[in-house]
Design a protein around this motif. Structure first.
Motif, short mmCIF file in Angstrom:
data_model
loop_
_atom_site.label_atom_id
_atom_site.label_comp_id
_atom_site.label_asym_id
_atom_site.label_seq_id
_atom_site.Cartn_x
_atom_site.Cartn_y
_atom_site.Cartn_z
N SER A 281 6.39 6.87 -0.22
CA SER A 281 5.16 6.14 0.07
C SER A 281 5.47 4.81 0.75
O SER A 281 4.67 4.30 1.55
N ALA A 282 6.65 4.23 0.46
CA ALA A 282 7.05 2.98 1.13
C ALA A 282 7.24 3.20 2.62
O ALA A 282 6.87 2.36 3.45
N ARG B 92 1.82 -0.34 -0.27
CA ARG B 92 2.05 0.93 -0.97
C ARG B 92 0.84 1.29 -1.82
O ARG B 92 0.53 2.47 -2.00
#
Length: 342
Positions: free
Chosen positions: A16-17, A27
């Motif tokens: 997700s980063a 995020r």
């Protein structure tokens, strides 16, 4: 000994980063968007940018991590039935899966071959589903419902001809199908009616309900003789054996469970010299296209879904508001479609 393929060197799983960096957002925003969280106000342009970044990177949310954060899974379990119970029934299951996925549930089908009722329930509970939809032909008991509820299932729903005590129910009243067929035959002047009872595993609950509906319709009419159950396997030899005894049975009509059994039996009756419909009227159910291509064309019972709320939306509501009194929703509307075979 088989081995799992190794990951290519240098390959990493997108996080997700990574999505956040590519989309230019936090995020937290990525999490809100990819988990369809609508409680936080995020512009549609930002949501679209996050989804495009995730698609470009090949990133998908981690279901297990999401479950840990939420305290439960988003899995709806559909135990697999042992045999098909009608085309409308199968269309309902297919539509239910599609609609549940649109509501952000993961739909898992579970095959329980070789397991008894209690073992199957234990296996389902181990998956920690948020809801279970048990189709007809699955042996779900009040004990099993308790096991599933204690394991975290917020909604246990049966989908079949009869409700089960303690569970919500989507009831497809197969008795109405049998009753509709019998009333049509009675209206055609038939008085000695046979009802095919399939001998294939998994069809008993549906077959018994359709037989009961036909028996009740004849009894309530006050004009027909008693209904005669006719056990039949889905085999040409079984149909030929029944047809060879037909005149001795003294029947002038038959409701053949569904169109497939009707076509099987009708062919055997014609091979045995039984004239249709003058000697015996034949009606099926499901209104399949193939039945309209026969000669004579096959009369049938057409069933349609009649629901105030789509089943997937109902399941979602029960998951979000657990613990209420078990609900009963009757889904089926049936009507006879007369053709040349009756």
């Amino acid at each position: 000994m088989s081995q799992l393929p190794e990951q290519p060197a240098g390959t990493s799983v997108p996080t997700s980063a990574d999505v956040a960096r590519l989309a230019g957002v936090s995020r937290a925003t990525v999490s809100y968007v990819l988990n369809n969280n609508t409680t936080v106000r995020i512009s549609e342009a930002t949501r679209r940018r996050v989804r495009e970044a995730a698609a470009d990177l090949g990133h998908v949310p981690h279901a297990a991590a999401r479950s840990l954060r939420a305290g439960h899974t988003r899995t709806v379990l559909l135990p697999a039935v042992r045999a098909a119970a009608g085309h409308l029934y199968q269309r309902l299951l297919t539509g239910l899966e599609s609609d549940l996925r649109r509501l952000d549930y993961t739909v898992v089908q579970f095959g329980g071959a070789g397991l008894d009722a209690d073992e199957a329930v234990q296996a389902w509970a181990e998956l920690r589903p948020v809801a279970v939809v048990a189709p007809g032909g699955i042996d779900l008991t009040p004990y099993g419902i308790g096991v599933l509820t204690r394991s975290g299932a917020k909604a246990v729903i049966t989908l079949g001809p009869q409700p089960v005590e303690g569970a919500h129910a989507l009831v497809m009243d197969q008795a109405e199908v049998g009753g509709c067929a019998a009333r049509h035959l009675l209206a055609r002047g038939r008085r000695r009616i046979g009802v095919v009872v399939p001998q294939e595993p998994g069809l008993a609950a549906f077959a018994e309900a359709r037989l009961a509906g036909a028996v009740r319709a004849v009894r309530e009419s006050g004009v027909g003789d008693r209904v005669r159950p006719l056990p039949l396997r889905y085999e040409e030899a079984s149909a030929a054996d029944l047809a060879s005894r037909w005149r001795a049975l003294g029947l002038d009509a038959v409701f053949a469970y569904d169109d497939e059994y009707a076509m099987l039996l009708m062919r055997a009756l014609q091979d045995a010299g039984i004239r249709i419909p003058s000697e015996t009227a034949v009606i099926g159910a499901d209104d399949l296209m193939l039945g309209r291509l026969l000669r004579p064309r096959l009369s049938s019972v057409r069933s349609e879904l009649a629901t105030a709320q789509p089943p997937a939306e109902m399941i979602d509501r029960l998951v979000r508001n657990p613990g209420g009194t078990p609900e009963r929703h009757y889904l089926l509307r049936a009507a006879a479609v007369p053709r040349e075979s009756t």
